[in-house]
Each structure stands twice: as C-alpha cells, then as structure tokens.
Scaffold this active site. Structure first.
Site, PDB file in Angstrom:
ATOM      1  N   ASP A 162      38.565  41.865  40.703  1.00 52.08           N
ATOM      2  CA  ASP A 162      39.837  41.265  41.089  1.00 52.08           C
ATOM      3  C   ASP A 162      40.244  40.260  40.019  1.00 52.08           C
ATOM      4  O   ASP A 162      39.384  39.638  39.417  1.00 52.08           O
ATOM      5  CB  ASP A 162      39.702  40.536  42.407  1.00 52.08           C
ATOM      6  CG  ASP A 162      39.306  41.430  43.575  1.00 52.08           C
ATOM      7  OD1 ASP A 162      39.046  42.633  43.349  1.00 52.08           O
ATOM      8  OD2 ASP A 162      39.208  40.929  44.708  1.00 52.08           O
ATOM      9  N   ASP A 173      33.607  42.038  49.841  1.00 48.18           N
ATOM     10  CA  ASP A 173      34.220  43.371  49.828  1.00 48.18           C
ATOM     11  C   ASP A 173      33.908  44.147  48.562  1.00 48.18           C
ATOM     12  O   ASP A 173      34.364  45.276  48.396  1.00 48.18           O
ATOM     13  CB  ASP A 173      35.733  43.286  50.054  1.00 48.18           C
ATOM     14  CG  ASP A 173      36.449  42.396  49.058  1.00 48.18           C
ATOM     15  OD1 ASP A 173      35.835  41.444  48.550  1.00 48.18           O
ATOM     16  OD2 ASP A 173      37.652  42.634  48.792  1.00 48.18           O
ATOM     17  N   HIS A 174      33.095  43.550  47.674  1.00 49.86           N
ATOM     18  CA  HIS A 174      32.707  44.232  46.445  1.00 49.86           C
ATOM     19  C   HIS A 174      31.197  44.448  46.322  1.00 49.86           C
ATOM     20  O   HIS A 174      30.770  45.151  45.406  1.00 49.86           O
ATOM     21  CB  HIS A 174      33.232  43.467  45.226  1.00 49.86           C
ATOM     22  CG  HIS A 174      34.722  43.464  45.146  1.00 49.86           C
ATOM     23  ND1 HIS A 174      35.435  44.324  44.341  1.00 49.86           N
ATOM     24  CD2 HIS A 174      35.647  42.726  45.810  1.00 49.86           C
ATOM     25  CE1 HIS A 174      36.731  44.113  44.497  1.00 49.86           C
ATOM     26  NE2 HIS A 174      36.879  43.146  45.391  1.00 49.86           N
ATOM     27  N   HIS A 192      32.150  38.530  45.868  1.00 52.60           N
ATOM     28  CA  HIS A 192      32.900  38.520  47.115  1.00 52.60           C
ATOM     29  C   HIS A 192      32.470  39.733  47.919  1.00 52.60           C
ATOM     30  O   HIS A 192      32.263  40.826  47.366  1.00 52.60           O
ATOM     31  CB  HIS A 192      34.408  38.527  46.853  1.00 52.60           C
ATOM     32  CG  HIS A 192      34.956  37.174  46.519  1.00 52.60           C
ATOM     33  ND1 HIS A 192      36.190  36.981  45.931  1.00 52.60           N
ATOM     34  CD2 HIS A 192      34.426  35.922  46.699  1.00 52.60           C
ATOM     35  CE1 HIS A 192      36.407  35.688  45.766  1.00 52.60           C
ATOM     36  NE2 HIS A 192      35.359  35.027  46.209  1.00 52.60           N
ATOM     37  N   HIS A 213      39.387  34.968  38.443  1.00 51.37           N
ATOM     38  CA  HIS A 213      39.455  35.045  39.896  1.00 51.37           C
ATOM     39  C   HIS A 213      38.855  33.759  40.471  1.00 51.37           C
ATOM     40  O   HIS A 213      38.544  32.824  39.728  1.00 51.37           O
ATOM     41  CB  HIS A 213      38.699  36.294  40.373  1.00 51.37           C
ATOM     42  CG  HIS A 213      38.942  36.665  41.789  1.00 51.37           C
ATOM     43  ND1 HIS A 213      40.177  36.602  42.382  1.00 51.37           N
ATOM     44  CD2 HIS A 213      38.083  37.103  42.764  1.00 51.37           C
ATOM     45  CE1 HIS A 213      40.087  36.999  43.634  1.00 51.37           C
ATOM     46  NE2 HIS A 213      38.820  37.291  43.891  1.00 51.37           N
ATOM     47  N   HIS A 248      43.013  48.231  45.397  1.00 49.28           N
ATOM     48  CA  HIS A 248      42.728  46.935  46.024  1.00 49.28           C
ATOM     49  C   HIS A 248      43.948  46.424  46.805  1.00 49.28           C
ATOM     50  O   HIS A 248      44.324  45.266  46.743  1.00 49.28           O
ATOM     51  CB  HIS A 248      42.289  45.902  44.982  1.00 49.28           C
ATOM     52  CG  HIS A 248      41.515  44.756  45.574  1.00 49.28           C
ATOM     53  ND1 HIS A 248      42.089  43.560  45.907  1.00 49.28           N
ATOM     54  CD2 HIS A 248      40.195  44.637  45.892  1.00 49.28           C
ATOM     55  CE1 HIS A 248      41.175  42.745  46.403  1.00 49.28           C
ATOM     56  NE2 HIS A 248      40.014  43.386  46.399  1.00 49.28           N
ATOM     57  N   HIS A 295      31.958  41.048  41.071  1.00 44.22           N
ATOM     58  CA  HIS A 295      31.851  39.650  41.492  1.00 44.22           C
ATOM     59  C   HIS A 295      31.258  39.577  42.891  1.00 44.22           C
ATOM     60  O   HIS A 295      31.120  40.591  43.574  1.00 44.22           O
ATOM     61  CB  HIS A 295      33.207  38.948  41.420  1.00 44.22           C
ATOM     62  CG  HIS A 295      34.251  39.473  42.359  1.00 44.22           C
ATOM     63  ND1 HIS A 295      34.767  40.752  42.260  1.00 44.22           N
ATOM     64  CD2 HIS A 295      34.887  38.907  43.414  1.00 44.22           C
ATOM     65  CE1 HIS A 295      35.680  40.925  43.201  1.00 44.22           C
ATOM     66  NE2 HIS A 295      35.763  39.833  43.916  1.00 44.22           N
TER      67      HIS A 295
END
EC number: 3.1.26.11
Length: 301
Positions: free
Chosen positions: A210, A64-65, A62, A140, A268, A60
């Site tokens: 997530d 941090d990914h 976001h 999410h 995570h 996805h």
C-alpha cells in the site's frame, strides 16, 4: 509470466472478497506476494500447488497483507513439506511468526528462513539465474515495500535451418545458445548471429501496495511491463486517501503514465463502492491501458 490474483480488496475479508494475496509465476518459479487471511483457501480454489511456493514476499505488517501467513506455514508442515521456505518482509515478521509457532508448539519440519528488510532504499532481495527481485520503497503508515520482479535475459534461440545447413553437430548447440561463434572443421568461423535468433524480450512486473501517491518510485519501475498499483479510493475520497496514506485510481494512473508502464492493474479496493468498474473508468482518463484485479483472475503477462 503469469499472475494469479488470490485477493485484491482492502481491510477485511468478506464472503465474496479476499484481502491482498497473489501468485506470480516466472520461468517455472512461483512467488507468493502478500498473504492475507484466506490465502491457502484461495490457493486451493485456484489449483495452485503449495509445494511450488518457496519464496513469500510480504509488503508490510498490516493484517490484511500477512494474517494468512502463519496458517499457511502450519499447513505446509501438516502436508509433510521438507523443502525450505524463504520469507522476505519487514523487520518484525520473524518475531511475529516464531512467537506463534513457539506458543502453539508447532515448529516446522522444514527449513524456515526469514529475510528481514529495513532499508529505505531500493535493494536486491532475491536473485537466481533467471529472476531478479528488487524492493520498491513505498510510503505508508508503517514501513512498506513493493517488489519489482524482472526476468533475466534468456538464451539465444537456435536458427535450426542455419545450424543444419552448416552441418553443426548437436553437441555444440548449448554453446551456440550461450552466444558463442562456431569454428567449422574447414576453418571457417560462423558468427553466432547467423546461427541464432535474439532471445525473447524479458518481462517485468511491479507490485505496489500500500502507498500514498509517491513519485519517488518512478525511477525504480520505469518502463515496467505490468504495474500493479493500489487504488483504495476514487478521486472523490482523495482527502481520505491522503489521511490514510493510500492512493486513488487516478493517482495510480499518474504513476503508470510517468513510469511509462505498458499496462496498469488496479487493486486493493475499498468495499464502500458499488462497482470496481468505477476505478477503471477513473484511471482511464489518465492512462489508457488499465486492467482490474479480481479475486481468482489470471493475467498472462
């Protein structure tokens, strides 16, 4: 099948922890799953060859990914890469990366292919003769997929004692491994089951990060060998997990139990906790086979 954790913490990178990224090796294929900041540094630390990565799966959008993706793409060019790179991720990933490449005039000298995902249903996104990759629709704050990696059934194994006993020539070995019976010169038909052993049981790996606790994924990941499931919070923060659409360690364990997974890997983690051992302790009250992801840790599946 081997899994290397490059990063497994939530939100922001720190000097001692990294956001989500991991490498899965299956039958000489190497897949990069998510690409948080610092991924290419972690690849070097773990002595993983950049050139072996031909597919990248982004869960996805976001940061941090995927914030490490543009850097990795650029480094591939600096290293003189010529092999195509395929990126599988949510719709919008192509626009984000191409914009950065265009404004920095840093076009790649290799083929860069985007496979943008929009479906809310599970779908096959990659397949070759040895591996099948299917999406796991997650729940999410933005459109998110996990990924199920499945080995295909391999060749049968030669029973060399039986093969030599029947004086079968080596030119027939591949045919036998493909499951065929063999007819001898004297007319006798030798059943394949006499000449071979069953192939090694194919393995499977499910990556789920997530997501809030989401039982709809259970039919997709049922009987998976290894389940990686996010566990951002402990049960004491379950209200925060629900608010941010994340999971607790106990909720990850419930998914593993209901899916009849053989093993569960937690990751995570929120950095608010003093020790990640707390996640394992909590999950094991629900599901016995719990492992903890840690940056730089390798799992032989």
């Amino acid at each position: 099948m081997k899994l290397t954790i490059l990063g497994c913490y939530a939100a922001t990178p720190r000097t001692i922890t990294n956001p989500t990224s991991q490498v899965l090796e299956i039958k000489n294929r190497m897949f990069l799953i998510d690409c948080g900041e610092g991924t290419q540094v972690q690849l070097r630390k773990n002595k993983i060859k950049f050139s072996k990565i031909n597919q990248v799966f982004i869960s996805h959008l976001h940061g941090d990914h995927f914030f490490g993706l543009i850097g990795l793409i650029s480094t591939f060019s600096l290293l003189g890469r010529t092999t195509d790179l395929h990126i599988y991720g949510p719709k919008g990933i192509k626009e984000i990366i191409i914009l950065q490449l265009r404004l920095s005039n840093s076009w790649t000298n290799y083929g860069l292919y985007f496979h943008e995902l929009e479906s809310e249903e599970s779908e096959v996104v990659f397949e070759d003769d040895k591996v099948l990759v299917t999406t796991i629709p997650l729940k999410h704050r933005v459109y998110t997929n996990g990924f199920l990696f499945q080995e295909k059934v391999g060749e049968r194994k030669l029973n060399m004692d039986a093969v030599l006993n029947h004086e079968i020539e080596s030119c027939y070995y591949q045919k036998i491994k493909n499951g065929k019976d063999i007819k001898l010169d004297d007319g006798r038909l030798i059943a394949n089951s006499v000449l071979t052993f069953d192939p090694i049981e194919p393995k499977s790996y499910a990556f789920c990060s997530d997501t809030v606790f989401h039982e709809d994924i259970i039919p997709i990941i049922e009987n998976v060998d290894i389940l990686y499931h996010e566990s951002t919070f402990l049960e004491s923060e379950v209200s925060l997990a629900n608010k941010t659409l994340h999971s607790t360690a106990k909720e990850a364990a419930r998914i593993a139990l209901k899916a009849n997974a053989k093993q569960l890997i937690l990751g995570h983690y929120s950095t608010r906790y003093e020790s990640i051992d707390l996640f394992k302790e909590e999950a094991k009250t629900i599901f016995p086979e719990v492992l903890l992801a840690e940056d730089g840790k390798t799992f032989e599946l």
